[in-house]
Design a protein around this motif. Structure first.
Motif, PDB file in Angstrom:
ATOM      1  N   SER A  94      35.351  48.674  42.899  1.00 42.01           N
ATOM      2  CA  SER A  94      34.692  48.819  41.605  1.00 42.01           C
ATOM      3  C   SER A  94      34.008  47.502  41.259  1.00 42.01           C
ATOM      4  CB  SER A  94      35.722  49.197  40.536  1.00 42.01           C
ATOM      5  OG  SER A  94      36.658  48.139  40.360  1.00 42.01           O
ATOM      6  N   SER A 100      38.947  49.310  37.596  1.00 36.78           N
ATOM      7  CA  SER A 100      40.021  49.496  38.571  1.00 36.78           C
ATOM      8  C   SER A 100      41.217  50.192  37.942  1.00 36.78           C
ATOM      9  CB  SER A 100      40.441  48.134  39.148  1.00 36.78           C
ATOM     10  OG  SER A 100      39.354  47.506  39.789  1.00 36.78           O
ATOM     11  N   SER A 246      45.809  47.540  41.099  1.00 40.93           N
ATOM     12  CA  SER A 246      44.432  47.219  40.687  1.00 40.93           C
ATOM     13  C   SER A 246      44.217  45.715  40.750  1.00 40.93           C
ATOM     14  CB  SER A 246      44.172  47.718  39.261  1.00 40.93           C
ATOM     15  OG  SER A 246      45.065  47.117  38.334  1.00 40.93           O
ATOM     16  N   ALA A 259      38.835  46.291  42.501  1.00 39.38           N
ATOM     17  CA  ALA A 259      39.295  47.263  43.498  1.00 39.38           C
ATOM     18  C   ALA A 259      40.609  47.858  43.044  1.00 39.38           C
ATOM     19  CB  ALA A 259      39.469  46.593  44.867  1.00 39.38           C
ATOM     20  N   PHE A 260      40.896  49.063  43.554  1.00 40.86           N
ATOM     21  CA  PHE A 260      42.267  49.563  43.455  1.00 40.86           C
ATOM     22  C   PHE A 260      42.666  50.172  44.783  1.00 40.86           C
ATOM     23  CE2 PHE A 260      39.924  53.352  41.998  1.00 40.86           C
ATOM     24  CZ  PHE A 260      40.600  54.413  42.593  1.00 40.86           C
TER      25      PHE A 260
END
Length: 412
Positions: A94, A100, A246, A259-260
């Motif tokens: 993301s 996230s 996350s 990011a996750f």
């Protein structure tokens, strides 16, 4: 006249240049930066490996939409899973921490449909904790356990409740048939730098296993080395096995990326959890671009190659030992993990102008004295230096903190 929405209460300084752990304002004054863009500039300002990676990738391919394969994205995901999380799973990229966390919340709702209540209705409720902070999207503010971020945005979204942090009994009593996940920060940053205890994290994991819930960790501020281990939760409980994590902030060193991660653990005996977020379930225009991923790869490689985790632990010990040694009347405690540090303030003994919050007033005074250090709630000063901060820079910053605190002692 400004054409910018007044969504921030800004300190009276305009920063125009940065190098390493220092920044300069438009008047030429230098400051030690122990804010780091709120835990973002993990390598300090304009570190050469990051500058080189951005320049090289920008000259090659800046953006490619996610309809096509992006090799930098694959390499970054592999690095995160194999070298950092070290638990099989998959990553979605993301642009921010709030995005996230929204991804984790959506994943929990998907899981609640795949693993419904006994009556067949989906599970949907996410439990989080008082003083937490999970972003400023509608999903993020509803997950956040601070009323101030919700004011003026009702009606609130259903499916969220907040409980006392580190209180396993309260959490145990709160679980209901519709509960699908428990979301927490291993170290609450915005809420005052509160660290989850090992007993609490292990208890949360046991409750998730018992009730078929997801264990979701928000490491947006704490992850990728700031708290010691690349994963903050592993610095507290090495054997923990979350279902989702996350990140954002420090993973890009200043370049926007989040990011996750979702675990590959099997649900229903054959389907991995990570498979629930299939085509059409989630997406982004900019997330995981070649440029963002190249920047993040450069940051994570520099943290690993220079063994900055060792420096984080050494500088954290230095800060704690020095501040405790002051026995300062305005300092109640030093808490935190790694270089996510909170200095608790005895606000009853502070001289603070009427209408000012003590920690914000202290941050403003530190700014005048050449140090950037943000508050974390009304009674906590936060220290977030770059992971490569030096021993001498820490000593310099702490001396500014000490002498500034001396000027704020209330006189009888």
């Amino acid at each position: 006249m400004s054409y910018i929405l007044p969504t921030y209460g800004r300190f009276p300084v305009t920063l125009v240049h940065g190098e390493g752990t220092r920044v300069w304002d438009d008047q030429g004054k230098a400051y030690l930066d122990f804010c780091s863009g709120i835990a973002v500039c993990a390598l300090g300002h304009s570190p050469q490996p990051l500058v080189d990676a951005i320049r090289k990738q920008a000259a090659t391919l800046i953006h490619c939409c996610n309809l096509y394969h992006i090799p930098q994205q694959e390499e970054l995901a592999r690095t995160i899973v194999e070298d950092h999380v070290r638990i099989p799973g998959k990553v979605f990229f993301s642009n921010s921490g709030a995005e996230s966390n929204d991804g984790l919340i959506k994943s929990a709702r998907k899981f609640g449909h795949a693993r419904p209540q006994p009556d067949g209705s989906p599970k949907y409720e996410v439990l989080s904790f008082n003083q937490s902070f999970h972003g400023r999207t509608l999903g993020g503010i509803n997950a956040t356990g601070q009323q101030k971020v919700k004011e003026g945005f009702d009606p609130l979204l259903p499916g969220f409740r907040h409980l006392p942090f580190n209180d396993l009994n309260a959490l145990t009593a709160a679980i209901r048939p519709e509960t699908v996940a428990i979301l927490l920060e291993p170290v609450q940053g915005e809420g005052g730098v509160n660290v989850a205890t090992p007993e609490f994290l292990l208890g949360v994991q046991a409750l998730c296993e018992k009730h078929d819930l997801l264990l979701l960790l928000d490491e947006v501020q704490a992850g990728f080395g700031r708290c010691g281990d690349p994963m903050a939760w592993r610095e507290i409980v090495p054997g923990l096995e979350p279902d989702g994590i996350s990140w954002a902030k420090g993973m890009g060193g200043g370049f926007p990326i989040g990011a996750f991660w979702l675990s590959d653990r099997l649900i229903d005996g054959e389907k991995p959890l990570s498979s629930l977020m299939g085509p059409g379930s989630h997406g982004t225009t900019y997330g995981g671009s070649p440029l963002a991923c190249a920047a993040s790869l450069a940051v994570l490689r520099e943290i690993a190659d220079r063994k900055l985790i060792d420096n984080v632990r050494a500088r954290a010990a230095q800060i704690s030992e020095v501040v405790v040694s002051w026995q300062h009347p305005l300092v109640t405690e030093v808490r935190g993990l790694g270089l996510l540090i909170g200095i608790g303030l005895d606000v009853e003994k502070m001289t603070v102008p009427e209408g000012k919050l003590p920690a914000i007033h202290l941050s403003a005074k530190l700014l005048e004295n050449g140090l950037l250090a943000p508050p974390a709630g009304p009674a906590t000063l936060r220290l977030l230096p770059p992971l490569n901060v030096s021993e001498s820079e820490v000593s310099e910053a702490l001396e500014i903190v000490r002498t500034t605190l001396d000027t704020l002692i209330s006189q009888p």
